[in-house]
Design a protein around this motif. Structure first.
Motif, mmCIF file in Angstrom:
data_model
loop_
_atom_site.group_PDB
_atom_site.id
_atom_site.type_symbol
_atom_site.label_atom_id
_atom_site.label_comp_id
_atom_site.label_asym_id
_atom_site.label_seq_id
_atom_site.Cartn_x
_atom_site.Cartn_y
_atom_site.Cartn_z
ATOM 1 N N LEU A 279 -19.924 124.502 55.431
ATOM 2 C CA LEU A 279 -19.400 125.370 54.508
ATOM 3 C C LEU A 279 -20.506 125.717 53.368
ATOM 4 C CD1 LEU A 279 -15.758 123.998 53.807
ATOM 5 C CD2 LEU A 279 -16.607 125.328 55.819
ATOM 6 N N ILE A 280 -21.490 124.729 53.315
ATOM 7 C CA ILE A 280 -22.446 124.911 52.247
ATOM 8 C C ILE A 280 -23.905 124.884 52.638
ATOM 9 C CG2 ILE A 280 -20.811 123.640 50.506
ATOM 10 C CD1 ILE A 280 -21.976 121.053 50.780
ATOM 11 N N TRP B 223 -20.042 133.674 59.382
ATOM 12 C CA TRP B 223 -18.954 132.940 58.740
ATOM 13 C C TRP B 223 -17.845 132.876 59.979
ATOM 14 C CZ3 TRP B 223 -17.782 129.342 55.514
ATOM 15 C CH2 TRP B 223 -16.448 129.166 54.836
ATOM 16 N N ASP B 224 -17.297 133.879 60.317
ATOM 17 C CA ASP B 224 -16.344 134.039 61.420
ATOM 18 C C ASP B 224 -16.377 133.157 62.620
ATOM 19 O OD1 ASP B 224 -14.873 135.742 59.378
ATOM 20 O OD2 ASP B 224 -15.277 137.506 60.492
ATOM 21 N N ARG B 225 -17.533 132.476 62.847
ATOM 22 C CA ARG B 225 -17.639 131.739 64.064
ATOM 23 C C ARG B 225 -16.685 130.460 63.610
ATOM 24 N NH1 ARG B 225 -21.572 130.123 61.138
ATOM 25 N NH2 ARG B 225 -22.334 128.231 60.825
ATOM 26 N N LEU B 226 -16.788 130.034 62.381
ATOM 27 C CA LEU B 226 -15.996 128.857 61.969
ATOM 28 C C LEU B 226 -14.471 129.143 62.184
ATOM 29 C CD1 LEU B 226 -17.991 128.028 58.702
ATOM 30 C CD2 LEU B 226 -18.418 127.269 61.271
ATOM 31 N N LYS B 227 -13.898 130.209 62.183
ATOM 32 C CA LYS B 227 -12.459 130.557 62.346
ATOM 33 C C LYS B 227 -12.042 130.209 63.806
ATOM 34 C CE LYS B 227 -12.325 133.525 58.452
ATOM 35 N NZ LYS B 227 -12.131 135.032 58.104
ATOM 36 N N GLU B 228 -13.006 129.833 64.798
ATOM 37 C CA GLU B 228 -12.811 129.493 66.069
ATOM 38 C C GLU B 228 -12.197 127.934 66.195
ATOM 39 O OE1 GLU B 228 -16.341 130.317 68.607
ATOM 40 O OE2 GLU B 228 -16.071 132.439 68.111
ATOM 41 N N ILE B 229 -12.278 127.210 64.989
ATOM 42 C CA ILE B 229 -11.837 125.937 64.793
ATOM 43 C C ILE B 229 -10.709 126.183 63.857
ATOM 44 C CG2 ILE B 229 -12.267 123.529 64.179
ATOM 45 C CD1 ILE B 229 -15.021 123.793 65.146
ATOM 46 N N LYS C 184 -13.142 129.686 50.166
ATOM 47 C CA LYS C 184 -13.571 129.428 51.574
ATOM 48 C C LYS C 184 -12.884 128.805 52.429
ATOM 49 C CE LYS C 184 -18.769 129.641 51.019
ATOM 50 N NZ LYS C 184 -19.869 128.719 51.176
ATOM 51 N N MET C 185 -12.307 127.504 51.762
ATOM 52 C CA MET C 185 -11.382 126.483 52.499
ATOM 53 C C MET C 185 -10.138 127.409 52.866
ATOM 54 S SD MET C 185 -11.402 122.636 51.276
ATOM 55 C CE MET C 185 -12.137 121.527 52.126
ATOM 56 N N HIS C 186 -9.592 128.177 51.966
ATOM 57 C CA HIS C 186 -8.425 129.110 52.140
ATOM 58 C C HIS C 186 -8.648 129.855 53.264
ATOM 59 C CE1 HIS C 186 -5.256 131.875 51.327
ATOM 60 N NE2 HIS C 186 -4.641 130.807 50.990
ATOM 61 N N ASP C 187 -9.612 130.556 53.354
ATOM 62 C CA ASP C 187 -10.049 131.621 54.412
ATOM 63 C C ASP C 187 -10.250 130.985 55.686
ATOM 64 O OD1 ASP C 187 -10.890 134.487 55.057
ATOM 65 O OD2 ASP C 187 -12.997 133.402 55.386
ATOM 66 N N LEU C 188 -10.654 129.756 55.918
ATOM 67 C CA LEU C 188 -10.618 129.046 57.098
ATOM 68 C C LEU C 188 -9.221 128.186 57.440
ATOM 69 C CD1 LEU C 188 -14.274 127.413 57.040
ATOM 70 C CD2 LEU C 188 -13.602 129.519 58.164
ATOM 71 N N GLY C 189 -8.178 128.374 56.692
ATOM 72 C CA GLY C 189 -6.981 127.829 56.961
ATOM 73 C C GLY C 189 -6.907 126.266 56.625
#
Ligand code: PLP
Ligand code: ZN
Length: 503
Positions: free
Chosen positions: A91-92, A56-62, A290-295
């Motif tokens: 996300l899903i 999941w954390d790879r998505l935080k690179e964006i 989830k959306m909150h976690d990704l900002g």
């Protein structure tokens, strides 16, 4: 829009690539299991599962703002696979390649603003999100699109064959499962278990029309669920109930769409949904987290779950304010007009407990509430909504009754805007409207129709001297007499004023 016409900074992200590291996580013992095989409960402790992306954390690179841009531009793509819930692919269910995605028109249901009359009546400004405008006319299509896309992936890429998709249902799950199964009919057959006499005629007609084997069981939904669980533990079947964690993933799309529809500013919203088996409310909370976690969103909306007095186990559980002293007890359900939510022992209860805890940790104790309403309030709310431009079903009425009660009891800040889940189309539940209009409710429902809310067709009658075209071929003179007599009678009923100089 063609891919080469997207702005360069999003071009490479518009079409998502399959990726991620998906596993089942047990909510009881936290064990992880591979997803190659369909699992519904933990093989170690028997508890329910959720699907987790270990990468999941790879998505935080964006960044959050970049994600918003990607999702917003994806709206303009005409790729079928991105036209439904998989606009939010990362996300899903990002491990499912686009070519395996099953899209039947689900998702992106409209949000419809309440008119002035409704705002006043509810005591708060609100919008309905019409999930009855999904292909099988309920929100269940979101979860089925996800569960069947994954199944299709297993069929296409992992050699899975001869699948029997099976579910128990209060009506809408079976309609959705049978529809998606029929699309994959070469590889998938479907069977549905329904409580005899406890689904509406429309809901029974749907799986029959899709060609599913429909099996009626004497009892209520909770009984059907036990039978289907036994089947899934002892026979080779694909369980399509929300015990299947893929369903929850797909249903998260409801939250993503709300965020997108409100330009990702959701902190001032209250999201309201009826609770039955509790899969939907689980997915709604998981989606926003989830959306909150990704900002992608920077604050969380409040969430209100609504239950009828006739099927209220989740409400009763949260009546106890002390977390350590809460105890879950299934209830015996009584007849409910919110029949799709008439469940006494919700399968997703452990998921609710976990997600409410996470949600409250992030957004405060008050951020999730469970409200209880009466059958009378549910029925009246649906009818009032439908008289003001909405297509809410009885469960959509339950959402409205819930926010109205929360507003009246000051359990919600009236300066907020509520988003009410109209979970199915009104037409599926026309029988309850009919009972109300004809004064036909059995006493157990505890619904007394209000005269001013009833409606009935008004049949014209004719004197012997006027012939009608029913059963006879009228001559021109007779037909003119028929039209004139009818028009005069209608003008009388509607109190029409004649045009000046006519008649
Ligand atoms: C299934 C259903 C519900 C209840 O949703 P859960 O996820 O079981 O809590 C509510 N309304 C309608 C129309 C449904 O079909
Ligand atoms: Zn376990």
């Amino acid at each position: 829009m063609r891919l080469d016409q997207f702005p360069p900074e999003v071009q490479s992200s518009v079409i998502p690539e399959a990726g991620g590291q998906y596993l089942y996580r047990c909510l009881g013992c936290a064990s992880l299991f591979g997803i190659e095989e369909l699992l519904y409960t933990c093989p170690k402790c028997g508890s329910v599962l959720l699907i987790e992306d270990l990468a999941w954390d790879r998505l935080k690179e964006i960044s959050g703002p970049k994600w918003r841009k990607i999702f917003d531009y994806r709206k303009m793509s005409n790729l079928a696979a991105l036209s439904g819930i998989y606009r939010f692919h990362e996300l899903i269910g990002s491990i499912i390649p686009l070519e395996d995605i099953v899209y039947l028109g689900e998702g992106h249901t409209p949000v419809i603003a309440a008119n002035a009359v409704m705002k006043e009546w509810a005591g708060i400004d609100f919008w309905y999100k019409n999930d009855g405008q999904n292909p099988s006319a309920s929100f269940k299509d979101r979860g089925m699109a996800s569960a069947f896309s994954y199944l299709n992936f297993l069929i296409n890429k992992r050699g899975v064959r001869d699948v029997l998709a099976i579910c128990a249902s209060t009506g809408d799950t079976s309609a959705a499962a049978a529809l998606y199964a029929s699309y994959l009919c070469g590889n998938v057959k479907s069977a549905v278990l329904l409580p005899a006499g406890k689904v509406t005629a429309q809901q029974l007609g749907q799986p029959l029309g899709s060609g599913a084997r429909v099996i009626e069981i004497p009892g209520v939904f909770d009984d059907c669920m036990k039978v289907v669980e036994y089947l899934s533990e002892n026979f080779s079947v694909a369980l399509m109930n929300s015990k299947n964690a893929w369903r929850i993933l797909g249903q998260e799309s409801y939250s993503y769409e709300i965020a997108q529809a409100f330009d990702y500013e959701v902190g001032g919203l209250v999201v309201v949904a009826p609770i039955g088996n509790a899969g939907n409310i689980t997915a709604i909370m998981a989606g926003f987290l989830k959306m909150h976690d990704l900002g992608i969103i920077d604050s969380l909306p409040s969430v209100i779950g609504v239950q009828s007095e006739h099927a209220n186990p989740v409400y009763l559980y949260y009546l106890e304010p002390e977390k350590a002293r809460r105890q879950f007890r299934p209830v015996t359900v009584r007849p409910s007009v919110a029949q799709a939510a008439m469940i006494g022992n919700p399968v997703s209860m452990p998921r609710v407990i976990k997600l409410v805890e996470q949600y409250r940790e992030m957004a405060g104790e008050e951020s999730v509430r469970i409200v209880e309403v009466s059958e009378q309030e549910i029925m009246d709310s649906m009818l009032v909504a439908n008289r003001n431009g909405h297509i809410a079903c009885t469960q959509g009425g339950e959402s409205l009754a819930g926010i109205r009660k929360a507003a009246a009891e000051n359990k919600v800040d009236r300066n907020r805007t509520a988003i009410l889940d109209a979970t199915a189309h009104a037409l599926k539940f026309a029988g309850f409207q009919d009972k109300y209009f004809r004064d036909g409710f059995e006493p157990e429902f505890e619904v007394a129709p209000k005269k001013e809310m009833q409606n009935a067709p008004c049949a014209l009658s004719y004197p012997d001297s006027v012939s009608s075209p029913a059963g006879a071929n009228l001559g021109p003179e007779e037909f003119r007499e028929f039209v004139e007599y009818s028009a005069a009678a209608i003008a009388d009923i509607l109190e029409l004023k004649p045009l000046k100089g006519k008649l």
